[in-house]
Design a protein around this motif. Sequence first.
Motif, PDB file in Angstrom:
ATOM      1  N   LEU A 243      -0.625  -2.444 -11.023  1.00  0.00           N
ATOM      2  CA  LEU A 243      -0.145  -3.524 -10.506  1.00  0.00           C
ATOM      3  C   LEU A 243       0.027  -3.380  -8.780  1.00  0.00           C
ATOM      4  N   LYS A 244       0.005  -4.255  -8.223  1.00  0.00           N
ATOM      5  CA  LYS A 244       0.102  -4.234  -6.857  1.00  0.00           C
ATOM      6  C   LYS A 244       1.564  -4.820  -6.508  1.00  0.00           C
ATOM      7  N   ILE A 245       2.376  -3.914  -6.264  1.00  0.00           N
ATOM      8  CA  ILE A 245       3.966  -4.452  -5.753  1.00  0.00           C
ATOM      9  C   ILE A 245       4.165  -4.499  -4.422  1.00  0.00           C
ATOM     10  N   TYR A 246       4.452  -5.913  -3.864  1.00  0.00           N
ATOM     11  CA  TYR A 246       4.901  -6.176  -2.482  1.00  0.00           C
ATOM     12  C   TYR A 246       6.370  -6.165  -2.524  1.00  0.00           C
ATOM     13  N   GLU A 247       7.047  -6.174  -1.299  1.00  0.00           N
ATOM     14  CA  GLU A 247       8.300  -6.710  -1.258  1.00  0.00           C
ATOM     15  C   GLU A 247       8.229  -8.126  -0.808  1.00  0.00           C
ATOM     16  N   TYR A 248       9.639  -8.517  -0.856  1.00  0.00           N
ATOM     17  CA  TYR A 248       9.759 -10.016  -0.094  1.00  0.00           C
ATOM     18  C   TYR A 248      10.636  -9.650   1.094  1.00  0.00           C
ATOM     19  N   ALA A 369       9.571  -1.890  -3.464  1.00  0.00           N
ATOM     20  CA  ALA A 369       9.966  -1.151  -4.704  1.00  0.00           C
ATOM     21  C   ALA A 369       9.134  -0.653  -5.504  1.00  0.00           C
ATOM     22  N   SER A 370       9.217   0.527  -6.043  1.00  0.00           N
ATOM     23  CA  SER A 370       8.317   1.418  -7.170  1.00  0.00           C
ATOM     24  C   SER A 370       8.260   0.997  -8.376  1.00  0.00           C
ATOM     25  N   ILE A 371       7.187   1.163  -8.978  1.00  0.00           N
ATOM     26  CA  ILE A 371       7.264   0.873 -10.559  1.00  0.00           C
ATOM     27  C   ILE A 371       8.481   1.659 -11.091  1.00  0.00           C
ATOM     28  N   GLU A 372       8.567   2.560 -10.923  1.00  0.00           N
ATOM     29  CA  GLU A 372       9.398   3.800 -11.255  1.00  0.00           C
ATOM     30  C   GLU A 372      10.825   3.091 -11.201  1.00  0.00           C
ATOM     31  N   GLU A 373      11.037   2.506 -10.074  1.00  0.00           N
ATOM     32  CA  GLU A 373      12.719   1.840  -9.817  1.00  0.00           C
ATOM     33  C   GLU A 373      12.509   0.606 -10.567  1.00  0.00           C
ATOM     34  N   ILE A 374      11.578  -0.058 -11.000  1.00  0.00           N
ATOM     35  CA  ILE A 374      11.768  -1.102 -11.874  1.00  0.00           C
ATOM     36  C   ILE A 374      11.678  -0.796 -13.271  1.00  0.00           C
TER      37      ILE A 374
END
Length: 404
Positions: A243-248, A369-374
């Motif tokens: 996954l590629k997680i970006y912020e808003y 945010a990280s995948i661990e936080e999610i």
Amino acid sequence: MATIVPFKAVRPTRDKAALVTSRSYDEYSPAELASQLDYNPFSFLHVLNPAYVNQQKLSGATRFTSVNLKYQEFKTEGILKEETAPVFLLYEIQSRNNTFTGIIAATSIADYKNNIIKKHEDTLSYRVEYFKDYLHQTGFNTEPVLITYPQNNTLQQWITERKQRRPLHLFSSLNKDKHTLWRIRDAEEIQWLQKQFDNIPALYIADGHHRSASAEMLYDQDKETGNENLNYFMSFLISEHDLKIYEYNRVIHSLHGLKKENLLEALAVDFEIENKHLELWKPEQKFEFGMYMDGEFYALRLKNRVFTSVREALDAQILYDNVLHPLLGITDLRSDVRIEYLPGSRPITMLKELVDSYEDAVGFTLFPASIEEIKALADNNLIMPPKSTYIEPKFRSGLVVYEL
């Protein structure tokens, strides 16, 4: 254990895949949309906007019925075809900076209800109800829920080897992304894949919380019809490492009556402040925030880090609790007209230009945010603040259709 099942996918014919598929309808500007609808008769956008040829504006049940009729027309004309037997599909999106590969499958409403498929975002009831009605009237869905699973070396090895075979579809889209689709129809291979997911204790929704909630609501409404397809919803399953997680990022249109000096003084209570002047600076780690105001960039670093829950420690929540709400008067992150959001995939210069377009505005950039936080939020039945993550990949409309 997580349940995935094959389904009789509907998809474009091999020669028309590049012409049929489109970005999500909402991503097009009016000019782009008009261009596609004027010059590409094969675009799936014609299904999603069937009244365009008559320059009509339809709403509610009338629009949904028209969508269904146009979809059936695409099938009758041979633009779309249905698989003769249930299949899984392997799909790869190769962009300029990232490559995403995942499995398209039907996932279980029962798993969703039993929290085997876990959630981290809240939903708006009117949006869930609206899309439920859309699914009920149109009879199909072409936007899968993006679901992530823990990194699995056995699955990754299978994906690597499976991609060496001849694809079903191979085409490029206008944004220069490359799309490849493989069909999985061998019974033993299907059973092997299902067994792999049998050993996965939980799946996590990355994007598509409203779609999954609508599928559940449709199941509850229509389950007495005996339609087996209602027991599942289409998902795009991808490893959490891919996954590629970006912020808003946030732009606040006014300083809520504060002067620049007052805001900086108030921020200094909770943050160490460094003036970056004209440097296009963004946060480099958690608990850092970027700020752009009055032509200058600032680095804000949180001083105190005592939290009682995973949610409180989220950077988006920290910004709200310490800045947006108490200092700038933002109460509702969803509906306040003074706040605007920009996904982190956009260049920081766009945030600068937007802030500069207002007389008295400020912009904030966050660390993703990280995948661990999610996962920690989902595991603890907690919900992220609105507009916390922008997650890729994004799926092409019309590439794969799940009929209901």
